[in-house]
Design an enzyme around this catalytic site. Structure first.
Site, PDB file in Angstrom:
ATOM      1  N   ARG A 128       0.895  -1.290  -0.084  1.00  0.00           N
ATOM      2  CA  ARG A 128       0.085  -0.358  -0.185  1.00  0.00           C
ATOM      3  C   ARG A 128       1.410   1.215  -0.167  1.00  0.00           C
ATOM      4  O   ARG A 128       0.571   2.472  -0.540  1.00  0.00           O
ATOM      5  CB  ARG A 128      -0.592   0.200   1.281  1.00  0.00           C
ATOM      6  CG  ARG A 128      -1.656  -1.447   1.533  1.00  0.00           C
ATOM      7  CD  ARG A 128      -3.024  -1.099   1.847  1.00  0.00           C
ATOM      8  NE  ARG A 128      -2.500  -1.015   3.653  1.00  0.00           N
ATOM      9  CZ  ARG A 128      -3.466  -2.497   3.489  1.00  0.00           C
ATOM     10  NH1 ARG A 128      -3.962  -3.193   3.403  1.00  0.00           N
ATOM     11  NH2 ARG A 128      -2.332  -2.825   5.081  1.00  0.00           N
ATOM     12  N   CYS A 153     -11.365  -3.587  -4.841  1.00  0.00           N
ATOM     13  CA  CYS A 153     -10.172  -4.097  -4.941  1.00  0.00           C
ATOM     14  C   CYS A 153     -10.568  -6.029  -4.120  1.00  0.00           C
ATOM     15  O   CYS A 153     -11.246  -6.133  -5.281  1.00  0.00           O
ATOM     16  CB  CYS A 153      -9.097  -4.377  -3.626  1.00  0.00           C
ATOM     17  SG  CYS A 153      -9.758  -3.657  -1.529  1.00  0.00           S
ATOM     18  N   ALA A 155     -12.635  -7.200  -1.499  1.00  0.00           N
ATOM     19  CA  ALA A 155     -13.386  -6.831  -0.649  1.00  0.00           C
ATOM     20  C   ALA A 155     -13.827  -5.146  -0.538  1.00  0.00           C
ATOM     21  O   ALA A 155     -15.076  -4.834   0.016  1.00  0.00           O
ATOM     22  CB  ALA A 155     -13.354  -7.761   0.714  1.00  0.00           C
ATOM     23  N   GLY A 158      -9.664  -2.846   2.435  1.00  0.00           N
ATOM     24  CA  GLY A 158      -8.447  -2.136   2.555  1.00  0.00           C
ATOM     25  C   GLY A 158      -7.375  -1.353   1.543  1.00  0.00           C
ATOM     26  O   GLY A 158      -7.209  -0.228   1.175  1.00  0.00           O
TER      27      GLY A 158
END
Length: 244
Positions: A128, A153, A155, A158
């Protein structure tokens, strides 16, 4: 040091306390993400939330109808932060993504939508931190040109959240606490990687100019439309949600 205040239109002080992470005490990021991800995957759903009028965050599309749904929301550009393996395991059914992750780009193109793929390691602060400067800047540039962005992404917990957080802080000038409240208000399941944000901050500044500040409304470029000039309307929209 652990709270931020802001006055609303009625001149009342709004106290921004830290946002409690939406997870069982002691649970890891992996546990937190997996529980939400498995539910969405088992139902064959797409989970989409609007952060700003022109910025949505959520999970990956799994059916053609999900792309139709994104199109119906007025989304014109999709940012995908899945890795190649993610795309093969969590893909739009029936279009060949299992063999060719880029197959989905043709579906977006057929609907007049732009598709930007920025593969980023899952549940990785290193990944990230590496992605955030470029993703934040590019999201800002796309939005400034009138697009409506969907960041996803697997789900929508994050990596896609991190990209939205980077835009809100690096490009619009929100503080970490302000950003956290804006995102959590609309995406309670969000995971906030503040370490990645802090590690990405100097790289964003080195690559794209001074970090924007909400107080001054100024970034590292002149106000005449330079690439780091903050979007005043989006910034005010975000800050107004904190005074509700």
């Amino acid at each position: 040091a652990h709270r931020i205040t802001r006055k609303n239109e009625a001149n009342e002080v709004v106290l921004l306390l830290p946002v409690e992470r939406f997870a069982e005490p002691g649970g890891s990021e992996g546990d937190h993400t997996a529980r939400f991800y498995q539910g969405v995957k088992e139902r064959g759903d797409i989970s989409v939330r609007k952060i700003l009028r022109n910025l949505f965050v959520g999970s990956c599309p799994r059916q053609r109808s999900h792309i139709d749904y994104l199109h119906s929301l007025g989304i014109t550009t999709v940012f995908n932060f899945q890795t190649e393996e993610d795309c093969k395991r969590n893909c739009v059914a029936g279009i060949g993504m299992e063999e060719d992750p880029l197959a989905v780009s043709k579906i977006y193109e057929s609907k007049g939508m732009q598709y930007i793929w920025m593969p980023t390691f899952d549940m990785s602060t290193d990944g990230r931190a590496q992605m955030l400067p470029q993703a934040s800047f590019l999201i800002a540039e796309v939005l400034r040109r009138g697009h409506v962005v969907y960041s996803h992404c697997n789900a929508g917990v994050g990596r896609s959240v991190a990209a939205a957080c980077g835009y809100l802080t690096f490009c619009l000038g929100l503080s970490n606490r302000q950003m956290q409240h804006v995102v959590a208000m609309h995406r309670p399941v969000a995971f906030f990687d503040f370490e990645a944000m802090e590690r990405a901050r100097p790289h964003y500044a080195a690559l794209f100019g001074k970090i924007a500040t909400a107080a001054s409304g100024e970034g590292g470029y002149p106000k005449d439309g330079g690439p780091d000039a903050p979007d005043d309307k989006s910034r005010e929209e975000a800050l107004e949600t904190l005074a509700l």
